[in-house]
Enzyme design. Structure first.
Site, PDB file in Angstrom:
ATOM      1  N   TYR A   1      -1.611  -0.502  11.090  1.00  9.88           N
ATOM      2  CA  TYR A   1      -1.807  -1.181   9.793  1.00  9.88           C
ATOM      3  C   TYR A   1      -0.614  -0.936   8.874  1.00  9.88           C
ATOM      4  CZ  TYR A   1      -3.256  -1.537   4.882  1.00  9.88           C
ATOM      5  OH  TYR A   1      -3.285  -1.794   3.533  1.00  9.88           O
TER       6      TYR A   1
ATOM      7  N   THR B   1       0.820  -1.208   0.000  1.00 12.80           N
ATOM      8  CA  THR B   1       0.000   0.000   0.000  1.00 12.80           C
ATOM      9  C   THR B   1       0.858   1.264   0.000  1.00 12.80           C
ATOM     10  OG1 THR B   1      -1.523   1.258   1.395  1.00 12.80           O
ATOM     11  CG2 THR B   1      -0.093  -0.259   2.525  1.00 12.80           C
ATOM     12  N   ASP B   2       0.275   2.366  -0.454  1.00 10.61           N
ATOM     13  CA  ASP B   2       0.994   3.650  -0.391  1.00 10.61           C
ATOM     14  C   ASP B   2       1.146   4.146   1.051  1.00 10.61           C
ATOM     15  OD1 ASP B   2      -1.661   4.357   0.085  1.00 10.61           O
ATOM     16  OD2 ASP B   2      -1.789   5.841  -1.528  1.00 10.61           O
ATOM     17  N   GLU B   3       0.360   3.565   1.988  1.00  6.73           N
ATOM     18  CA  GLU B   3       0.389   4.068   3.375  1.00  6.73           C
ATOM     19  C   GLU B   3       1.732   3.838   4.051  1.00  6.73           C
ATOM     20  OE1 GLU B   3      -2.979   3.412   5.818  1.00  6.73           O
ATOM     21  OE2 GLU B   3      -4.385   3.578   4.154  1.00  6.73           O
TER      22      GLU B   3
ATOM     23  N   LYS C   1       2.266  -3.448   7.348  1.00  5.79           N
ATOM     24  CA  LYS C   1       2.488  -3.629   5.905  1.00  5.79           C
ATOM     25  C   LYS C   1       3.947  -3.291   5.555  1.00  5.79           C
ATOM     26  CE  LYS C   1       0.019  -4.570   2.948  1.00  5.79           C
ATOM     27  NZ  LYS C   1      -0.432  -5.877   2.375  1.00  5.79           N
TER      28      LYS C   1
HETATM   29  P1  NAD Z   1      -9.846  -7.020   2.339  1.00  2.00           P
HETATM   30  O1  NAD Z   1      -9.816  -6.778   3.808  1.00  2.00           O
HETATM   31  O2  NAD Z   1     -11.073  -6.734   1.560  1.00  2.00           O
HETATM   32  O3  NAD Z   1      -9.487  -8.558   2.067  1.00  2.00           O
HETATM   33  C1  NAD Z   1      -8.485  -9.231   2.754  1.00  2.00           C
HETATM   34  C2  NAD Z   1      -8.670 -10.739   2.535  1.00  2.00           C
HETATM   35  O4  NAD Z   1      -7.612 -11.428   3.215  1.00  2.00           O
HETATM   36  C3  NAD Z   1      -9.984 -11.302   3.090  1.00  2.00           C
HETATM   37  O5  NAD Z   1     -10.594 -12.145   2.146  1.00  2.00           O
HETATM   38  C4  NAD Z   1      -9.550 -12.060   4.332  1.00  2.00           C
HETATM   39  O6  NAD Z   1     -10.401 -13.167   4.636  1.00  2.00           O
HETATM   40  C5  NAD Z   1      -8.160 -12.526   3.939  1.00  2.00           C
HETATM   41  N1  NAD Z   1      -7.315 -12.782   5.106  1.00  2.00           N
HETATM   42  C6  NAD Z   1      -7.121 -11.975   6.179  1.00  2.00           C
HETATM   43  N2  NAD Z   1      -6.307 -12.583   7.064  1.00  2.00           N
HETATM   44  C7  NAD Z   1      -5.965 -13.781   6.515  1.00  2.00           C
HETATM   45  C8  NAD Z   1      -5.125 -14.846   6.948  1.00  2.00           C
HETATM   46  N3  NAD Z   1      -4.495 -14.808   8.144  1.00  2.00           N
HETATM   47  N4  NAD Z   1      -4.977 -15.920   6.145  1.00  2.00           N
HETATM   48  C9  NAD Z   1      -5.613 -15.968   4.947  1.00  2.00           C
HETATM   49  N5  NAD Z   1      -6.431 -15.004   4.499  1.00  2.00           N
HETATM   50  C10 NAD Z   1      -6.601 -13.912   5.274  1.00  2.00           C
HETATM   51  O7  NAD Z   1      -8.592  -6.251   1.761  1.00  2.00           O
HETATM   52  P2  NAD Z   1      -8.390  -5.495   0.366  1.00  2.00           P
HETATM   53  O8  NAD Z   1      -8.844  -4.106   0.500  1.00  2.00           O
HETATM   54  O9  NAD Z   1      -8.891  -6.342  -0.736  1.00  2.00           O
HETATM   55  O10 NAD Z   1      -6.783  -5.466   0.315  1.00  2.00           O
HETATM   56  C11 NAD Z   1      -6.058  -6.566  -0.224  1.00  2.00           C
HETATM   57  C12 NAD Z   1      -4.578  -6.266  -0.155  1.00  2.00           C
HETATM   58  O11 NAD Z   1      -4.295  -5.087  -0.891  1.00  2.00           O
HETATM   59  C13 NAD Z   1      -4.051  -6.008   1.267  1.00  2.00           C
HETATM   60  O12 NAD Z   1      -2.785  -6.586   1.361  1.00  2.00           O
HETATM   61  C14 NAD Z   1      -3.974  -4.502   1.368  1.00  2.00           C
HETATM   62  O13 NAD Z   1      -2.976  -4.105   2.269  1.00  2.00           O
HETATM   63  C15 NAD Z   1      -3.622  -4.139  -0.061  1.00  2.00           C
HETATM   64  N6  NAD Z   1      -4.071  -2.800  -0.508  1.00  2.00           N
HETATM   65  C16 NAD Z   1      -5.372  -2.421  -0.368  1.00  2.00           C
HETATM   66  C17 NAD Z   1      -5.785  -1.180  -0.864  1.00  2.00           C
HETATM   67  C18 NAD Z   1      -7.224  -0.728  -0.754  1.00  2.00           C
HETATM   68  O14 NAD Z   1      -7.515   0.422  -1.083  1.00  2.00           O
HETATM   69  N7  NAD Z   1      -8.171  -1.564  -0.347  1.00  2.00           N
HETATM   70  C19 NAD Z   1      -4.860  -0.338  -1.476  1.00  2.00           C
HETATM   71  C20 NAD Z   1      -3.519  -0.759  -1.586  1.00  2.00           C
HETATM   72  C21 NAD Z   1      -3.148  -2.013  -1.117  1.00  2.00           C
HETATM   73  O1  DAU Z   2      -4.114   4.052   0.608  1.00  3.79           O
HETATM   74  C1  DAU Z   2      -4.377   2.683   0.508  1.00  3.79           C
HETATM   75  C2  DAU Z   2      -5.208   2.237   1.689  1.00  3.79           C
HETATM   76  O2  DAU Z   2      -6.518   2.727   1.479  1.00  3.79           O
HETATM   77  C3  DAU Z   2      -5.215   0.725   1.871  1.00  3.79           C
HETATM   78  O3  DAU Z   2      -3.919   0.281   2.159  1.00  3.79           O
HETATM   79  C4  DAU Z   2      -6.162   0.317   3.004  1.00  3.79           C
HETATM   80  O4  DAU Z   2      -6.235  -1.081   3.096  1.00  3.79           O
HETATM   81  C5  DAU Z   2      -7.536   0.878   2.692  1.00  3.79           C
HETATM   82  O5  DAU Z   2      -8.420   0.588   3.750  1.00  3.79           O
HETATM   83  C6  DAU Z   2      -7.466   2.391   2.476  1.00  3.79           C
HETATM   84  O6  DAU Z   2      -7.151   3.088   3.708  1.00  3.79           O
HETATM   85  P1  DAU Z   2      -7.886   4.445   4.152  1.00  3.79           P
HETATM   86  O7  DAU Z   2      -7.794   4.553   5.611  1.00  3.79           O
HETATM   87  O8  DAU Z   2      -7.422   5.582   3.322  1.00  3.79           O
HETATM   88  O9  DAU Z   2      -9.404   4.080   3.680  1.00  3.79           O
HETATM   89  P2  DAU Z   2     -10.825   4.330   4.386  1.00  3.79           P
HETATM   90  O10 DAU Z   2     -11.867   3.975   3.372  1.00  3.79           O
HETATM   91  O11 DAU Z   2     -10.911   3.711   5.724  1.00  3.79           O
HETATM   92  O12 DAU Z   2     -10.837   5.913   4.591  1.00  3.79           O
HETATM   93  C7  DAU Z   2     -10.686   6.804   3.494  1.00  3.79           C
HETATM   94  C8  DAU Z   2     -10.642   8.220   4.057  1.00  3.79           C
HETATM   95  O13 DAU Z   2     -11.935   8.544   4.608  1.00  3.79           O
HETATM   96  C9  DAU Z   2      -9.663   8.387   5.213  1.00  3.79           C
HETATM   97  O14 DAU Z   2      -9.091   9.685   5.143  1.00  3.79           O
HETATM   98  C10 DAU Z   2     -10.527   8.283   6.464  1.00  3.79           C
HETATM   99  C11 DAU Z   2     -11.865   8.842   6.006  1.00  3.79           C
HETATM  100  N1  DAU Z   2     -13.066   8.231   6.634  1.00  3.79           N
HETATM  101  C12 DAU Z   2     -13.172   6.882   6.619  1.00  3.79           C
HETATM  102  C13 DAU Z   2     -14.274   6.275   7.183  1.00  3.79           C
HETATM  103  C14 DAU Z   2     -14.397   4.760   7.181  1.00  3.79           C
HETATM  104  C15 DAU Z   2     -14.055   9.047   7.158  1.00  3.79           C
HETATM  105  O15 DAU Z   2     -13.965  10.286   7.141  1.00  3.79           O
HETATM  106  N2  DAU Z   2     -15.145   8.437   7.723  1.00  3.79           N
HETATM  107  C16 DAU Z   2     -15.297   7.079   7.760  1.00  3.79           C
HETATM  108  O16 DAU Z   2     -16.320   6.582   8.305  1.00  3.79           O
END
Ligand code: NAD
Ligand code: DAU
Length: 360
Positions: free
Chosen positions: A166, A131-133, A170
């Site tokens: 988190y 992730t970019d985080e 990562k």
């Molecule tokens: P998500 O939470 O929707 O899905 C995560 C999946 O991993 C789930 O299906 C869960 O059951 C599985 N999982 C969790 N713990 C596990 C374990 N111990 N063993 C096996 N499976 C397990 O997450 P997402 O948003 O789809 O993100 C997927 C990946 O991409 C993550 O690694 C996250 O850090 C990365 N990522 C997410 C975003 C985003 O915006 N969502 C952006 C950049 C990177």
């Molecule tokens: O940047 C990549 C990341 O983006 C991934 O690595 C993470 O897995 C993914 O969850 C996401 O993280 P964020 O924390 O940015 O996403 P989230 O949807 O939780 O929140 C987006 C923005 O909105 C953040 O600035 C927090 C704000 N927010 C979020 C929630 C859930 C609110 O203001 N209110 C809310 O209820």
């Protein structure tokens, strides 16, 4: 590579990657390994679950013996590792689970790959999705006017400076992946992507949560002043990038993936409101009354903005969707798939959400 292990394939991004690979590569065997935590949902893959090139394995990536068994049983030669705990707010409440899954789980997979492949690295690949985080937060030097909202962007050379449990977990997993390349020669690739949006995202994340709350006339909890900036990418564009990088990315390289699409949270929320109201036939601005400013997230990163020039120049990837089109597609999907949403938000999850956030 023919036998591909995709971890976390029942989650949001993983399900899009699994679907893309099943459809595009009928000659591959796609092994989706997922623990099915609260975030894993096999309903995300209903349309492809009976395909002959697909197998689902319910397992925990922290279970090292099981990982060894899966590598042997399916003769795995490629890994796309997405399984993780992914929600920042949960990591603030329960950092241990994040360290366990994201760090120890990744380590267990790396070790299983290393032991099974045993130095025979030809046509093998371990691709870690990050992730970019991990880069921390950018300043908001140009908060007014049009984006970009600052002068700086995250590049592949930006120093790691994670702030939340988190992103710290990562970051640690990214370091382990690179250490396995540098120490043992494991053929690894790492990508760091910005915020994804689209169908099948778990509704604790901003976009699906707010679409569902508008539909039910519930408050929209905007953290702080809503000035934090995120860089949004349509999930199918991320899946497409993963496909390209898995096949053509250079070993030991890092690629940033992002949409050059920065939004202040409050502006994004207004676009979501406008889109949902339009589709539901409400008067324009009708649901703006639901905006509720709440206590800010602890350690809330101010701005993320990815520079994905390297990926464009070296591998030719670019986002395909304009944001307005992507958000409309996304809103329509959630409104058309209310049963998918209700199955998640009723029962146990509802209780969890209330205990965590109160009755928002
Ligand atoms: P998500 O939470 O929707 O899905 C995560 C999946 O991993 C789930 O299906 C869960 O059951 C599985 N999982 C969790 N713990 C596990 C374990 N111990 N063993 C096996 N499976 C397990 O997450 P997402 O948003 O789809 O993100 C997927 C990946 O991409 C993550 O690694 C996250 O850090 C990365 N990522 C997410 C975003 C985003 O915006 N969502 C952006 C950049 C990177
Ligand atoms: O940047 C990549 C990341 O983006 C991934 O690595 C993470 O897995 C993914 O969850 C996401 O993280 P964020 O924390 O940015 O996403 P989230 O949807 O939780 O929140 C987006 C923005 O909105 C953040 O600035 C927090 C704000 N927010 C979020 C929630 C859930 C609110 O203001 N209110 C809310 O209820």
């Amino acid at each position: 590579m023919k036998n591909i292990l995709i971890t976390g394939g029942a989650g949001f991004i993983g399900s899009h990657v699994v679907r893309l690979f099943i459809n595009k590569y009928p000659d591959y065997k796609i092994v989706n390994l997922d623990k099915l935590t609260y975030a894993g949902n096999l309903a995300n893959l209903k349309d492809v679950e009976n395909r002959p090139n697909y197998v689902f394995v319910k397992a925990d990536i922290c279970d090292y013996d099981k990982m060894l068994e899966v590598f042997e049983q399916y003769d795995i030669d490629g890994v796309i590792h997405l399984a993780a705990e992914s929600h920042v707010d949960r990591s603030i409440k329960d950092p241990f689970t994040f360290a366990k899954t994201n760090v120890m789980g990744t380590l267990s997979l790396l070790q299983a790959a290393k032991v099974t492949w045993d130095g025979h690295w030809d046509n093998k690949r371990f691709y870690h999705i990050s992730t970019d985080e991990v880069y921390g937060a950018l300043e908001l030097t140009k908060p007014e006017g049009n984006p970009p909202y600052g002068d700086k962007f995250f590049t592949e050379d930006t120093k790691y400076q994670p702030h939340s449990p988190y992103s710290a977990a990562k970051a640690s997993s990214d370091h382990f992946v690179r250490a396995f390349h540098d120490t043992y020669g494991l053929p690894t690739v790492v990508t760091n992507c910005s915020n994804n949006y689209g169908p099948y995202q778990f509704p604790e994340k901003l976009i699906p949560l707010f679409i569902n709350n508008i539909r039910h006339d519930k408050p929209l909890p905007v953290y702080g002043k809503g000035e934090n900036v995120r860089d949004w990418l349509f999930v199918e564009d991320h899946a497409r990038a993963i496909d390209i990088i898995f096949h053509k990315g250079k070993i030991a390289e890092t690629y940033n993936i992002g949409g050059f699409n920065e939004w202040k949270n409050i502006d994004l929320v207004k676009v979501i409101i406008k889109t949902v109201d339009k589709i539901l036939g409400n008067p324009e601005g009708y649901s703006e009354k639901l905006i509720t400013y709440v206590t800010d997230r602890a350690g809330h990163d101010l701005r993320y903005a990815i520079d994905s020039t390297k990926l464009k120049n070296e591998l030719g990837w670019e986002p395909s969707l304009q944001f307005e089109e992507g958000i409309e597609k996304t809103v329509r999907w959630y409104l058309d798939n209310q049963e998918w949403m209700d199955n998640i938000t009723s029962g146990e999850y509802e209780k969890y959400y209330e205990s965590m956030y109160g009755n928002r």
